[in-house]
Design a protein around this motif. Structure first.
Motif, PDB file in Angstrom:
ATOM      1  N   THR A  58      -4.502   2.820   5.386  1.00  0.00           N
ATOM      2  CA  THR A  58      -4.191   3.856   4.406  1.00  0.00           C
ATOM      3  C   THR A  58      -2.676   4.041   4.333  1.00  0.00           C
ATOM      4  O   THR A  58      -1.932   3.604   5.217  1.00  0.00           O
ATOM      5  N   ASP A  59      -2.220   4.717   3.281  1.00  0.00           N
ATOM      6  CA  ASP A  59      -0.796   5.009   3.157  1.00  0.00           C
ATOM      7  C   ASP A  59      -0.318   5.858   4.330  1.00  0.00           C
ATOM      8  O   ASP A  59       0.806   5.702   4.816  1.00  0.00           O
ATOM      9  N   GLU A  60      -1.177   6.773   4.794  1.00  0.00           N
ATOM     10  CA  GLU A  60      -0.806   7.624   5.921  1.00  0.00           C
ATOM     11  C   GLU A  60      -0.668   6.815   7.200  1.00  0.00           C
ATOM     12  O   GLU A  60       0.234   7.072   8.014  1.00  0.00           O
ATOM     13  N   ALA A  63       2.540   4.720   7.144  1.00  0.00           N
ATOM     14  CA  ALA A  63       3.721   5.576   7.250  1.00  0.00           C
ATOM     15  C   ALA A  63       4.098   5.856   8.697  1.00  0.00           C
ATOM     16  O   ALA A  63       5.193   6.358   8.959  1.00  0.00           O
ATOM     17  N   SER A 102      -2.652  -5.904   0.566  1.00  0.00           N
ATOM     18  CA  SER A 102      -2.913  -4.467   0.633  1.00  0.00           C
ATOM     19  C   SER A 102      -1.860  -3.748   1.459  1.00  0.00           C
ATOM     20  O   SER A 102      -1.380  -2.668   1.091  1.00  0.00           O
ATOM     21  N   ARG A 105       1.418  -3.443  -0.490  1.00  0.00           N
ATOM     22  CA  ARG A 105       1.353  -2.423  -1.536  1.00  0.00           C
ATOM     23  C   ARG A 105       1.376  -1.018  -0.939  1.00  0.00           C
ATOM     24  O   ARG A 105       2.016  -0.109  -1.488  1.00  0.00           O
ATOM     25  N   ALA A 106       0.715  -0.834   0.195  1.00  0.00           N
ATOM     26  CA  ALA A 106       0.760   0.469   0.869  1.00  0.00           C
ATOM     27  C   ALA A 106       2.170   0.775   1.355  1.00  0.00           C
ATOM     28  O   ALA A 106       2.642   1.915   1.262  1.00  0.00           O
ATOM     29  N   ALA A 107       2.865  -0.241   1.874  1.00  0.00           N
ATOM     30  CA  ALA A 107       4.246  -0.049   2.335  1.00  0.00           C
ATOM     31  C   ALA A 107       5.145   0.368   1.183  1.00  0.00           C
ATOM     32  O   ALA A 107       6.019   1.232   1.336  1.00  0.00           O
ATOM     33  N   ARG A 108       4.938  -0.216   0.025  1.00  0.00           N
ATOM     34  CA  ARG A 108       5.739   0.153  -1.151  1.00  0.00           C
ATOM     35  C   ARG A 108       5.486   1.603  -1.550  1.00  0.00           C
ATOM     36  O   ARG A 108       6.421   2.344  -1.864  1.00  0.00           O
ATOM     37  N   ARG A 109       4.221   2.001  -1.532  1.00  0.00           N
ATOM     38  CA  ARG A 109       3.916   3.385  -1.899  1.00  0.00           C
ATOM     39  C   ARG A 109       4.505   4.370  -0.899  1.00  0.00           C
ATOM     40  O   ARG A 109       4.937   5.465  -1.264  1.00  0.00           O
ATOM     41  N   ALA A 110       4.529   3.976   0.379  1.00  0.00           N
ATOM     42  CA  ALA A 110       5.013   4.866   1.438  1.00  0.00           C
ATOM     43  C   ALA A 110       6.519   4.788   1.628  1.00  0.00           C
ATOM     44  O   ALA A 110       7.081   5.562   2.413  1.00  0.00           O
TER      45      ALA A 110
END
Length: 256
Positions: A58-60, A63, A102, A105-110
């Motif tokens: 997850t993004d969390e 992070a 995946s 993409r999560a790293a980019r969002r975070a």
């Protein structure tokens, strides 16, 4: 979001898998990544954390890391870049492909800084809508053959890039690959090329730090002395997560 302090940054390092061939664990799968990545990151002051292919983070969860390295390895699935499987393709690892795309993409969002190395560059290119050349020996014969062993190649790097700050504008680098980028999406810009025209380095046009190289910086002496592109990633990982200024994207790059 991870706290940034005097502690060593936690850098996730992706790993592949192989089948054990001898001993008590013969026939069992093992998580593998060359120690060069770990050595280079430690020299730069980071604490590497090995990430095996698994269910999506997850993004969390991501992070909790301060940075991410997408490492080298086997070819991506051909379908990910919109082509048929070629006879020259190495056996892919679909689970690793899905996990790393995946994760990126999560790293980019975070807002986590990312470094892609060799296959890692290709993961980033595909995740951003790009495509790959199946086999450079036939698709771009002007490019040196780097498919059999680590080969020194020259790169022309854009002076207005993060990579130029770390390496200069004309480094000679150790490459080992048989595929390469054909097109990049609008989120990435080509900042390094070989004389054959092949893109050898990419950066994100906006957002958090993303650098990707079609060579193996973890093998070179500067990285083991705490300098170079690995050190640049670690420096970014130590910094507060802030939005970086946009850079010109231009049209989608087409090599062929």
């Amino acid at each position: 979001m991870a706290e940034h302090s005097a502690r060593r940054p936690l850098i996730g390092v992706t790993a592949g898998r192989t089948r054990m061939m001898q001993g008590a664990w013969a026939g069992h799968d093992a998580v593998v990544v060359t120690e060069h990545y770990v050595t280079a990151l430690r020299a730069a002051g980071a604490r590497p954390v090995i990430l095996a292919p698994q269910d999506a983070w997850t993004d969390e969860e991501i992070a909790e890391l301060d940075g991410l390295v997408l490492t080298g390895g086997t070819d991506l699935q051909a379908a990910l870049s919109g082509r048929e499987t070629a006879p020259t393709d190495a056996v892919p690892d679909p689970e690793r492909d899905a996990f790393e795309i995946s994760l990126y993409r999560a790293a980019r969002r975070a807002g986590i800084p990312v470094l892609g190395i060799c296959r890692g560059l290709q993961v980033i290119a595909v995740a951003e809508g790009g495509t790959l050349l199946a086999h450079l020996a036939t698709d771009l014969p002007e490019h040196p053959d780097c498919s059999q062993s680590v080969t020194e190649v020259d790169v022309a790097i854009d002076a207005a890039s993060d990579l130029a700050l770390a390496l200069g504008t004309a480094p000679r680098v150790p490459a080992y690959h048989h595929q390469g980028v054909a097109t990049t999406g609008e989120a990435l810009r080509v900042v390094g090329r070989h004389a054959s025209g092949l893109p050898l380095a990419l950066e994100a046009c906006e957002g958090s730090f993303v650098a990707a190289v079609q060579w193996h910086p973890e093998l070179t002496a500067p990285e083991h002395e705490g300098r170079g592109i690995v050190a640049a990633l670690v420096a970014e990982a130590r910094s507060p997560r802030v939005e970086r200024p946009s850079r010109p994207a231009g049209a989608e790059h087409h090599l062929v």
